[in-house]
Scaffold this motif. Structure first.
Motif, short mmCIF file in Angstrom:
data_model
loop_
_atom_site.label_atom_id
_atom_site.label_comp_id
_atom_site.label_asym_id
_atom_site.label_seq_id
_atom_site.Cartn_x
_atom_site.Cartn_y
_atom_site.Cartn_z
N ARG A 248 0.81 -1.22 0.00
CA ARG A 248 0.00 0.00 0.00
C ARG A 248 0.84 1.27 0.00
NH1 ARG A 248 -5.59 -0.70 3.03
NH2 ARG A 248 -6.23 -2.60 2.00
N SER A 249 2.01 1.19 -0.55
CA SER A 249 2.89 2.35 -0.63
C SER A 249 2.24 3.45 -1.47
CB SER A 249 4.21 1.94 -1.28
OG SER A 249 4.98 3.07 -1.60
N PRO A 250 2.42 4.72 -1.10
CA PRO A 250 1.91 5.80 -1.95
C PRO A 250 2.69 5.92 -3.26
CG PRO A 250 3.08 6.70 -0.05
CD PRO A 250 3.01 5.22 0.14
N ALA A 251 3.92 5.44 -3.27
CA ALA A 251 4.74 5.49 -4.48
C ALA A 251 4.26 4.39 -5.43
CB ALA A 251 6.21 5.28 -4.13
N ARG A 252 3.72 4.81 -6.57
CA ARG A 252 3.18 3.86 -7.55
C ARG A 252 2.85 4.64 -8.83
NH1 ARG A 252 0.72 1.15 -3.98
NH2 ARG A 252 -0.38 -0.27 -5.34
N PRO A 253 2.65 3.95 -9.95
CA PRO A 253 2.39 4.66 -11.21
C PRO A 253 1.20 5.61 -11.16
CG PRO A 253 2.93 2.38 -11.66
CD PRO A 253 2.79 2.50 -10.16
N ASN A 254 0.11 5.20 -10.55
CA ASN A 254 -1.07 6.05 -10.39
C ASN A 254 -1.36 6.14 -8.89
OD1 ASN A 254 -1.80 6.63 -13.16
ND2 ASN A 254 -2.29 4.46 -13.30
N PRO A 255 -0.89 7.19 -8.23
CA PRO A 255 -1.00 7.26 -6.77
C PRO A 255 -2.40 7.62 -6.28
CG PRO A 255 0.06 9.22 -7.61
CD PRO A 255 -0.15 8.32 -8.79
N ILE A 256 -3.30 6.64 -6.42
CA ILE A 256 -4.67 6.80 -5.94
C ILE A 256 -4.75 6.19 -4.56
CG2 ILE A 256 -7.09 6.20 -6.31
CD1 ILE A 256 -6.41 6.03 -9.33
N ALA A 257 -5.17 6.97 -3.59
CA ALA A 257 -5.34 6.48 -2.23
C ALA A 257 -6.77 6.00 -2.05
CB ALA A 257 -5.03 7.58 -1.23
N LEU A 258 -6.91 4.98 -1.22
CA LEU A 258 -8.20 4.43 -0.87
C LEU A 258 -8.23 4.30 0.64
CD1 LEU A 258 -10.86 2.94 -1.72
CD2 LEU A 258 -9.51 0.86 -1.76
N SER A 259 -8.98 5.17 1.30
CA SER A 259 -9.03 5.18 2.76
C SER A 259 -10.48 5.21 3.22
CB SER A 259 -8.33 6.43 3.31
OG SER A 259 -6.97 6.38 3.05
#
Length: 151
Positions: free
Chosen positions: A92-103
């Protein structure tokens, strides 16, 4: 939309609001929002406020937001307590190709298009992409595996 192998499709998103948070820089927010009791305000832009309705009977919401300060060019990330980096689609790292958070946010108050929630780990100014009600019967899978469980 998939258009065939190797072909990219442009996706256009319009934020529906913005998060007002006490956390202002990377590293200042908690790793997981569930343990965060700091209230945050989700300001829904005026043209989208009618989409809130009364939200009667809804205690928690999924908040999808854009982690606009996250790195987007890595496919492996490592926490300090891990021995080796892991692939970003398994963590669940924020670093990713599409930084979409799900909370999941607990609704504390709704007033004039502003939803006050607890339980988020968002940075101040994060664009909100969508909100949806959290529904136990749909969202809670009791027999799911825990990828972080020590074996």
């Amino acid at each position: 939309m998939h258009r065939g192998t190797g072909e990219k499709t442009m996706i256009e998103l319009e934020p529906i609001g913005v998060i007002h948070s006490p956390f202002t820089s990377r590293g200042s927010a908690p790793r997981q929002g569930r343990s965060c009791s700091e209230p945050m305000k989700i300001e829904i832009y005026p043209q989208f406020v009618p989409g809130l309705g009364t939200m009667e009977g809804i205690s928690h919401i999924w908040v999808l937001y854009w982690m606009d300060r996250a790195e987007r060019d890595i496919l492996f990330a490592k926490r300090p307590d891990w021995d080796e980096p892991r692939p970003v689609f398994t963590i669940r790292s924020p670093a990713r190709p599409n930084p979409i958070a799900l909370s999941i946010g607990r609704i504390e108050e709704i007033e004039k298009g502003i939803i006050t929630v607890t339980g988020l780990e968002a940075l101040d100014g994060s664009p909100v992409l969508d909100i949806k009600p959290y529904v136990v019967e749909i969202d809670c899978i009791f027999d799911s595996l825990n990828p972080f469980e020590k074996k």
